[in-house]
Design an enzyme around this catalytic site. Sequence first.
Site, PDB file in Angstrom:
ATOM      1  N   GLU A  32       0.892  -1.155   0.000  1.00  0.00           N
ATOM      2  CA  GLU A  32       0.000   0.000   0.000  1.00  0.00           C
ATOM      3  C   GLU A  32       0.927   1.199   0.000  1.00  0.00           C
ATOM      4  O   GLU A  32       1.665   1.414   0.964  1.00  0.00           O
ATOM      5  CB  GLU A  32      -0.866  -0.099   1.257  1.00  0.00           C
ATOM      6  CG  GLU A  32      -2.080   0.745   1.223  1.00  0.00           C
ATOM      7  CD  GLU A  32      -1.880   1.912   2.125  1.00  0.00           C
ATOM      8  OE1 GLU A  32      -1.799   3.026   1.577  1.00  0.00           O
ATOM      9  OE2 GLU A  32      -1.787   1.726   3.336  1.00  0.00           O
ATOM     10  N   CYS A  36      -1.937   8.601   3.439  1.00  0.00           N
ATOM     11  CA  CYS A  36      -1.795   8.027   2.105  1.00  0.00           C
ATOM     12  C   CYS A  36      -3.052   8.263   1.282  1.00  0.00           C
ATOM     13  O   CYS A  36      -3.007   8.255   0.059  1.00  0.00           O
ATOM     14  CB  CYS A  36      -1.493   6.540   2.210  1.00  0.00           C
ATOM     15  SG  CYS A  36      -2.612   5.660   3.281  1.00  0.00           S
TER      16      CYS A  36
HETATM   17  P1  NDP Z   1       9.562   4.376   3.380  1.00  0.00           P
HETATM   18  O1  NDP Z   1       9.074   3.602   2.221  1.00  0.00           O
HETATM   19  O2  NDP Z   1      10.962   4.828   3.389  1.00  0.00           O
HETATM   20  O3  NDP Z   1       9.353   3.567   4.731  1.00  0.00           O
HETATM   21  C1  NDP Z   1       8.200   2.788   4.980  1.00  0.00           C
HETATM   22  C2  NDP Z   1       8.588   1.633   5.885  1.00  0.00           C
HETATM   23  O4  NDP Z   1       9.522   0.802   5.206  1.00  0.00           O
HETATM   24  C3  NDP Z   1       9.274   2.071   7.163  1.00  0.00           C
HETATM   25  O5  NDP Z   1       8.895   1.214   8.193  1.00  0.00           O
HETATM   26  C4  NDP Z   1      10.736   1.898   6.813  1.00  0.00           C
HETATM   27  O6  NDP Z   1      11.535   1.743   7.943  1.00  0.00           O
HETATM   28  C5  NDP Z   1      10.670   0.627   6.023  1.00  0.00           C
HETATM   29  N1  NDP Z   1      11.821   0.387   5.187  1.00  0.00           N
HETATM   30  C6  NDP Z   1      12.507   1.271   4.454  1.00  0.00           C
HETATM   31  N2  NDP Z   1      13.506   0.637   3.819  1.00  0.00           N
HETATM   32  C7  NDP Z   1      13.440  -0.661   4.155  1.00  0.00           C
HETATM   33  C8  NDP Z   1      14.188  -1.820   3.834  1.00  0.00           C
HETATM   34  N3  NDP Z   1      15.207  -1.761   3.008  1.00  0.00           N
HETATM   35  N4  NDP Z   1      13.864  -2.989   4.402  1.00  0.00           N
HETATM   36  C9  NDP Z   1      12.810  -3.075   5.236  1.00  0.00           C
HETATM   37  N5  NDP Z   1      12.066  -2.011   5.576  1.00  0.00           N
HETATM   38  C10 NDP Z   1      12.365  -0.819   5.044  1.00  0.00           C
HETATM   39  O7  NDP Z   1       8.598   5.545   3.540  1.00  0.00           O
HETATM   40  P2  NDP Z   1       8.669   6.718   4.610  1.00  0.00           P
HETATM   41  O8  NDP Z   1       7.882   6.301   5.763  1.00  0.00           O
HETATM   42  O9  NDP Z   1      10.043   7.185   4.862  1.00  0.00           O
HETATM   43  O10 NDP Z   1       7.929   7.826   3.804  1.00  0.00           O
HETATM   44  C11 NDP Z   1       8.465   8.267   2.565  1.00  0.00           C
HETATM   45  C12 NDP Z   1       7.326   8.615   1.639  1.00  0.00           C
HETATM   46  O11 NDP Z   1       6.468   7.509   1.467  1.00  0.00           O
HETATM   47  C13 NDP Z   1       6.431   9.696   2.141  1.00  0.00           C
HETATM   48  O12 NDP Z   1       6.960  10.945   1.948  1.00  0.00           O
HETATM   49  C14 NDP Z   1       5.200   9.417   1.347  1.00  0.00           C
HETATM   50  O13 NDP Z   1       5.326   9.947   0.062  1.00  0.00           O
HETATM   51  C15 NDP Z   1       5.143   7.920   1.263  1.00  0.00           C
HETATM   52  N6  NDP Z   1       4.278   7.322   2.272  1.00  0.00           N
HETATM   53  C16 NDP Z   1       3.193   6.683   1.889  1.00  0.00           C
HETATM   54  C17 NDP Z   1       2.362   6.132   2.839  1.00  0.00           C
HETATM   55  C18 NDP Z   1       1.175   5.352   2.503  1.00  0.00           C
HETATM   56  O14 NDP Z   1       0.478   4.975   3.414  1.00  0.00           O
HETATM   57  N7  NDP Z   1       0.886   5.076   1.279  1.00  0.00           N
HETATM   58  C19 NDP Z   1       2.589   6.283   4.247  1.00  0.00           C
HETATM   59  C20 NDP Z   1       3.797   6.943   4.556  1.00  0.00           C
HETATM   60  C21 NDP Z   1       4.595   7.419   3.597  1.00  0.00           C
HETATM   61  P3  NDP Z   1      12.428   2.949   8.487  1.00  0.00           P
HETATM   62  O15 NDP Z   1      11.494   3.969   8.988  1.00  0.00           O
HETATM   63  O16 NDP Z   1      13.223   2.304   9.558  1.00  0.00           O
HETATM   64  O17 NDP Z   1      13.247   3.411   7.328  1.00  0.00           O
END
Ligand code: NDP
Length: 684
Positions: free
Chosen positions: A255, A294
């Site tokens: 998602e 989101c």
């Molecule tokens: P990310 O995709 O960076 O992170 C989402 C989750 O994935 C976090 O728990 C993160 O952990 C984890 N993650 C990141 N890299 C890895 C990896 N290599 N292996 C396993 N887990 C990983 O999104 P962000 O939360 O930083 O947000 C960035 C952008 O994403 C926002 O600006 C927005 O555009 C979008 N977003 C979309 C959402 C939605 O619901 N559709 C919700 C939130 C954000 P960690 O925090 O430790 O890096």
Amino acid sequence: MQLQSYVCGGWRYGEGRGVALRDASTGETIAEANSAGIDFGAILAHAREVGGPALRALTFHERAALLKALVKRLGELKDEFYLLSYRTGATKSDSWIDIDGGIGTMAVFANKGSRELPNASVYLDGAVETLSKGGTFVGQHICVPREGAAVHINAFNFPVWGMLEKLAPTLLAGMPAIVKPATSTAYLTELVVRRIVESRILPEGALQLVCGSLGNLFEHLGCQDVVSFTGSANTAQSLRTHRAIVRNSVPFIAETDSLNSCVLAPDAGPGTQEFELFVKEVAREMTVKAGQKCTAIRKALVPAASVGDVVAALQATLAKVVVGDPRADGVRMGPLASLDQRNEVLARLGELRGEADLVFGDPERFEVTGADRERGAFVPPLLLLCREPGSARAVHDVEAFGPVATVVPYRDVGDAILLARRGEGSLAASVFSADDALASRLVLGLAPYHGRVLVVNRHCAKESTGHGSPLAHLVHGGPGRAGGGEELGGIRGMLHYMQRTAVQGSPDTLTTVGGRWIRGGTLRDPGRHPFRIPFNELSLGDTLLSAERVVTIDDIEQFAGLTGDTFYAHMDDAEAARNPLFGGRVAHGYFLISAAAGLFVDPPYGPVLGNYGLNELRFVKPVKPGDRIKVRLTCRDKSLRADKGWGEVGWDTEITNQDGETVASYTVLTMVSVHAVPDAAAGN
Ligand code: NDP
């Protein structure tokens, strides 16, 4: 303070210094998160070997009872969660969505689990499929829990809801979860998990928590595991192509980012209620959670002629929004979750400004109440206007994950649909219209590109849950850029954590496998009337074969007189003869099922407490005066209501005529006591 992870039955610190997590308003360090040194293979093994077997030993009702107990406990503790939630930048009403919204979502799964699922551990998906002429070979889809671990990777914006909305269907399915919250707000998730662990409601191994990175966990994923991810499209893309995911076909539910649209339909001009509702909703979606949702509206699609009015109305509404520390009086919108997010949003805003004008808000100049503008992650509401959306790119492609939306003019309904679809797959769209034909055109045009479409008009606005709220009952997810996944959706949400298997065999074999008697299976003679048998002694297949009864013209006329149902096909010889289906007078269908009850009931007081309905009722063949009917009643399925002293029993029922042809077919639903002669005071 170093955040701990809950793994393999204990709380563990990571080795060395971790990432500093800061209060979103003040910049003060709250904790450090670090998972270095944790054995990720052991976490998966603990889930598979300890948590999974303990959950699979329970029925759906028992798992639903765990969820219910969690809902109660978390509800008692929520003041503590609300207090910590301020540090994420959430206002009280933002926290309500996260905390009460999360607990409420779990409550829906608890209720659905106990009401819509049997007290069993195999889920039957759909009806029996007839695969042979003689009926000795049939098929049935069954769903059983996957025997691995569900890895939940959550976003920073909903540290509580994000965890609970995935956890509830996973536990209901009978799968253990490993939760990895986004690091920046992991301290709130950690507090909730700590309280869950302390409550001892869940069996050990059912829930583990990793604060910090997932290290090499993906290397250890196998074919029984599931990954459910919420976050950015880029991260989803890199994780779903991990070699272990690809090699083992690990289901990956994603998602991700979404450019969601809200359409003001052409009928909803200035001065209409729908226009007012639209303006309110766009402003609300921009400011709730500081736009970090989101599902938030990014594109406000409006008829070209209404652009001036819409922009003026939004400017007036947004001017009232007080930005600041959510703990300060009067603040309506808090900061973003972190300074990194602020930088990210401002960079995305720069891209959008290349093709849209900023018509409200200035990121360089705005008031902040109760906090330092530089130390906290503050951004004001920012409204853009894109005058040439047809040739624009960024407005359809760049998600500024903050209080940012763009007004996009359209020419006609077809153009509005095309512009919304330029998001290449989104989570949610909404339509504001009082014209149902117009709304229907928009819904059908938006549906292939959106996971959820909300239509708001003056009749439903007051009770509407709004554009941005995913609901436990409805699917949440979207095609394409939105990740292509689905979550929630009631019992559908649980099935992501189960394996669906097509089972083929004889009716008796499939009755034993699935716990539901199948036509063509053995009809057991229990040696007494089945209505005299208490719940626990009833066996699937226990059958009553009734005596025969002649249906007379007198029966039909008396039934018509008693009920007032004097439809011509029952009462008028000449008109009934003209009816191409009947060719003469026939008995009322409802008379047949009443007469059948007369043939199968056992009148004296006993274990059958009541009848609560009929399922799948079909009148298959007309019954004419002079026909003789009889009934077969067979125990089809049983589901114990353990706390009530009775269970639900469905009886497969078939009424046949003198030629052995089926005239009516249905399931009678009854409540049957566990006692042969129920105690008048017992358990209902
Ligand atoms: P990310 O995709 O960076 O992170 C989402 C989750 O994935 C976090 O728990 C993160 O952990 C984890 N993650 C990141 N890299 C890895 C990896 N290599 N292996 C396993 N887990 C990983 O999104 P962000 O939360 O930083 O947000 C960035 C952008 O994403 C926002 O600006 C927005 O555009 C979008 N977003 C979309 C959402 C939605 O619901 N559709 C919700 C939130 C954000 P960690 O925090 O430790 O890096």
